[in-house]
Motif scaffolding. Sequence first.
Motif, PDB file in Angstrom:
ATOM      1  N   SER A   1       0.822  -1.208   0.000  1.00 24.52           N
ATOM      2  CA  SER A   1       0.000   0.000   0.000  1.00 24.52           C
ATOM      3  C   SER A   1       0.857   1.260   0.000  1.00 24.52           C
TER       4      SER A   1
ATOM      5  N   ILE B   1      -5.756  -4.349  -6.263  1.00 26.59           N
ATOM      6  CA  ILE B   1      -7.128  -4.712  -5.890  1.00 26.59           C
ATOM      7  C   ILE B   1      -7.288  -6.225  -5.734  1.00 26.59           C
ATOM      8  N   THR B   2      -6.801  -6.997  -6.704  1.00 29.14           N
ATOM      9  CA  THR B   2      -6.946  -8.456  -6.614  1.00 29.14           C
ATOM     10  C   THR B   2      -6.132  -9.019  -5.450  1.00 29.14           C
TER      11      THR B   2
ATOM     12  N   LEU C   1      -5.551  -7.429  -2.579  1.00 28.51           N
ATOM     13  CA  LEU C   1      -6.314  -7.127  -1.355  1.00 28.51           C
ATOM     14  C   LEU C   1      -7.497  -8.076  -1.198  1.00 28.51           C
ATOM     15  N   VAL C   2      -8.155  -8.385  -2.309  1.00 25.05           N
ATOM     16  CA  VAL C   2      -9.270  -9.341  -2.282  1.00 25.05           C
ATOM     17  C   VAL C   2      -8.785 -10.700  -1.783  1.00 25.05           C
TER      18      VAL C   2
ATOM     19  N   ALA D   1     -10.190  -2.842  -0.922  1.00 22.77           N
ATOM     20  CA  ALA D   1     -10.163  -3.111  -2.361  1.00 22.77           C
ATOM     21  C   ALA D   1     -11.265  -2.335  -3.074  1.00 22.77           C
TER      22      ALA D   1
ATOM     23  N   ILE E   1     -13.114  -7.603  -8.305  1.00 24.57           N
ATOM     24  CA  ILE E   1     -13.929  -7.107  -7.195  1.00 24.57           C
ATOM     25  C   ILE E   1     -15.204  -7.940  -7.043  1.00 24.57           C
TER      26      ILE E   1
END
Length: 355
Positions: A30, A48-49, A51-52, A60, A78
């Motif tokens: 981050s 994003i992926t 964090l998911v 995310a 998402i």
Amino acid sequence: MSKVGFQSHVYVNTALVNMYVSIGFLKDSSKLFDEMPERNLVTWNVMITGLVKWGELEFARSLFEEMPCRNVVSWTGIIDGYTRMNRSNEALALFQKMVACEYTEPSEITILAVLPAIWQNGDVKNCQLIHGYGEKRGFNAFDIRVSNCLIDTYAKCGCIFSASKLFEDISVERKNLVSWTSIISGFAMHGMGKEAVENFERMQKVGLKPNRVTFLSVLNACSHGGLVEEGLKFFDKMVEECEVLPDIKHYGCLVDMLGRAGRLEQAEKVALGIPSEITNVVVWRTLLGACSFHGNVEMGERVTRKILEMERGYGGDYVLMYNIFAGVGRYGDAERLRRVMDERNALKVPGRSLV
């Protein structure tokens, strides 16, 4: 890297973000992401992926909403996050927004991500829409994973006829072990033991070797379909012929199957024979439920003692044995057990109603 001038290189920094987030260093990823002077679409998607993957769905989603532009990978990532967290309504809302508002065409991976959200909701109409879309785009024809997932989704939405028809429409050459396991599991969850067994035998005839999941599905079908002898044969076949080591779920199915049929002594023998390193209290509770159903007080007492050796805090165990005692008129023993339950502050989870 700053010494050789890579600190502002978007591709290098994206690779670093990917490395950090892949191994769970979310603070580092981050920080680097925030400090990047330039980000491309891949950078956003990687973050994003990642964090998911680690369950940071809200973070995310906030990044997803900040994206200057999105592609199918962004949307799929998402949507998959919401599906994995069993937040099916939000996953379906995002899918609808992606198609209807953003005019982004879903890929086969998007379809695989959204189908579990559909069966979580039990919405067969959405399954039919996705099925039709997959036919139009050719996904069903060239990616067996999509067809397999559709079979599973139809079955879980309560439409076993559509699941079976789709399965039969797939050529024998294209069907893989997952295809067969999906339809066997579908028949099992609908109590269609005979059909599950028939398809298991068909699968073997085409030369596919069942794995532990396939065996679990057919054992479950035999349990719910009352096919005890067939189930025992499948269990023996799994262990002796296919050399698949049973896990606790296989033993649990066997105990449940024998218990439902009233063959309690056999069920108890199976439960006692489960290796100590994998046994759990759920198997014994299954057997206690069978004792209650068939009114076997003597075995019920033995099983209750076994359960209380493993876990004493669940009130449902006491209540079930209380009911067994009361059912045969042993009210004194029933009240004694209730007092023990109260003394130990055993927890009874309250019932819930959707009404």
